[in-house]
Design an enzyme around this catalytic site. Sequence first.
Site, mmCIF file in Angstrom:
data_model
loop_
_atom_site.group_PDB
_atom_site.id
_atom_site.type_symbol
_atom_site.label_atom_id
_atom_site.label_comp_id
_atom_site.label_asym_id
_atom_site.label_seq_id
_atom_site.Cartn_x
_atom_site.Cartn_y
_atom_site.Cartn_z
ATOM 1 N N ASN A 15 0.790 -1.236 -0.033
ATOM 2 C CA ASN A 15 -0.044 0.110 0.038
ATOM 3 C C ASN A 15 1.042 1.317 0.036
ATOM 4 O O ASN A 15 1.507 1.576 1.039
ATOM 5 C CB ASN A 15 -1.013 -0.034 1.126
ATOM 6 C CG ASN A 15 -1.827 1.186 1.265
ATOM 7 O OD1 ASN A 15 -1.565 1.951 0.538
ATOM 8 N ND2 ASN A 15 -2.213 1.402 2.649
ATOM 9 N N LYS A 17 -0.050 4.133 -0.292
ATOM 10 C CA LYS A 17 -0.469 5.353 0.314
ATOM 11 C C LYS A 17 -0.287 6.588 -0.745
ATOM 12 O O LYS A 17 -0.421 6.542 -1.793
ATOM 13 C CB LYS A 17 0.248 5.577 1.727
ATOM 14 C CG LYS A 17 -0.010 4.424 2.623
ATOM 15 C CD LYS A 17 0.079 4.570 4.053
ATOM 16 C CE LYS A 17 -0.246 3.353 4.824
ATOM 17 N NZ LYS A 17 -0.289 3.365 6.195
ATOM 18 N N HIS A 104 -9.711 0.981 4.910
ATOM 19 C CA HIS A 104 -8.200 1.106 5.522
ATOM 20 C C HIS A 104 -8.316 2.113 6.655
ATOM 21 O O HIS A 104 -9.235 2.895 6.752
ATOM 22 C CB HIS A 104 -7.336 1.635 4.707
ATOM 23 C CG HIS A 104 -5.784 1.623 5.202
ATOM 24 N ND1 HIS A 104 -5.394 2.921 6.022
ATOM 25 C CD2 HIS A 104 -4.880 0.929 4.949
ATOM 26 C CE1 HIS A 104 -4.254 2.356 6.524
ATOM 27 N NE2 HIS A 104 -3.815 1.297 5.797
ATOM 28 N N GLU A 106 -6.956 4.396 7.840
ATOM 29 C CA GLU A 106 -6.818 5.973 7.604
ATOM 30 C C GLU A 106 -8.046 6.651 6.886
ATOM 31 O O GLU A 106 -8.307 7.618 7.167
ATOM 32 C CB GLU A 106 -5.489 6.238 6.747
ATOM 33 C CG GLU A 106 -4.385 6.106 7.664
ATOM 34 C CD GLU A 106 -3.219 5.512 6.837
ATOM 35 O OE1 GLU A 106 -2.940 5.285 5.512
ATOM 36 O OE2 GLU A 106 -1.947 5.076 7.443
ATOM 37 N N GLU A 176 -5.088 -5.029 10.560
ATOM 38 C CA GLU A 176 -4.110 -3.929 10.746
ATOM 39 C C GLU A 176 -4.266 -3.179 12.183
ATOM 40 O O GLU A 176 -5.076 -2.377 12.158
ATOM 41 C CB GLU A 176 -4.130 -2.877 9.670
ATOM 42 C CG GLU A 176 -3.825 -3.629 8.249
ATOM 43 C CD GLU A 176 -3.062 -2.359 7.523
ATOM 44 O OE1 GLU A 176 -2.164 -2.704 6.877
ATOM 45 O OE2 GLU A 176 -3.857 -1.240 7.327
ATOM 46 N N GLY A 182 2.962 2.479 10.924
ATOM 47 C CA GLY A 182 3.813 3.534 10.761
ATOM 48 C C GLY A 182 4.488 3.687 11.848
ATOM 49 O O GLY A 182 5.073 4.805 12.027
ATOM 50 N N SER A 222 3.714 -2.235 10.103
ATOM 51 C CA SER A 222 4.904 -2.082 10.327
ATOM 52 C C SER A 222 5.876 -3.738 9.917
ATOM 53 O O SER A 222 6.673 -4.107 10.394
ATOM 54 C CB SER A 222 5.535 -2.006 11.743
ATOM 55 O OG SER A 222 5.210 -0.667 12.185
HETATM 56 P P1 13P Z 1 3.162 0.556 7.572
HETATM 57 O O1 13P Z 1 3.811 -0.911 6.968
HETATM 58 O O2 13P Z 1 3.985 1.470 7.037
HETATM 59 O O3 13P Z 1 3.043 0.289 9.060
HETATM 60 O O4 13P Z 1 1.794 0.624 7.232
HETATM 61 C C1 13P Z 1 0.711 -0.268 7.219
HETATM 62 C C2 13P Z 1 -0.375 -0.165 6.541
HETATM 63 O O5 13P Z 1 -1.343 0.715 6.731
HETATM 64 C C3 13P Z 1 -0.523 -0.805 5.087
HETATM 65 O O6 13P Z 1 -1.835 -0.724 4.713
#
Ligand code: 13P
Length: 266
Positions: A15, A17, A104, A106, A176, A182, A222
């Site tokens: 992903n 982003k 997601h 976010e 997740e 992150g 992560s």
């Molecule tokens: P990270 O791998 O940067 O922690 O992000 C995870 C994520 O949100 C994947 O959709």
Amino acid sequence: MATPGPARRLLVSGNWKMYHDHLAAIRTVSDLGLRLGTDLGGIEISVHPPFTDLRSVQTVVEDRGIPVLLGAQHCHSEDKGAFTGEVSPPMLARLGVSHVLVGHSERRQLFGQTDDQVAATLRAVQRHGMTPIVCVGETEAERAEEATEDRLTAQVTAAFRKLAPERLAALVVAYEPIWAIGTGLTATAEDAQAACAHIRAELAGLAGAEAAEAVRIQYGGSVKPENTAELLSQPDVDGVLVGGASLDAASFAAIVEAAASMGRRR
Ligand code: 13P
């Protein structure tokens, strides 16, 4: 809980982003293509770039025969309409997108996506022949209150209630934990397994054991080359959803290779 069947091929998804414009996307996916080995252990790989990169990535992947599926990060639930700034499922399907992230954290936290929208969107994605990757996960506060399982149950129930078993069997769930996204903090393999097993048990309650056994459940938060194999050694973890470490072709290729080695053992 589950013995992985042939239907549960490992799925490694990147992903991106809101990173990489279309030129950086072309470079990254080209580089990834050069780094991927020929024996991928039967696993599947998807990359989810920003909307503006999709056409460019699709062209490079098709032209060079790179074994990567095209993914999107979000879409609306309607086919068309006065929804400024949104992109519809048929628009993605026309570009060759096969996998779409839905719900997601976010999108849920920063853009107010509701459980009802998640439920409607995953159905729309399936109507257009694509695979939704439906994201669920608890916050740090919920984890501290030992409310992880309740939160997962609520999200899973809201998303998949009354979904036909064959529809459920065809989709992907991504666990997740929000506190792991992150942050550099990864759930332990045991915690990831416990959460994914809980999700699968809830799916079985909604649509029956057979459908639940077919659903692939990814872990995200992560994920790095160093922790991929251990996460994927868990019986209910059928893939990884990678954010930061998917932006760099070398680190994403290393994650793919770790997953491929686990895929060869399954
Ligand atoms: P990270 O791998 O940067 O922690 O992000 C995870 C994520 O949100 C994947 O959709």
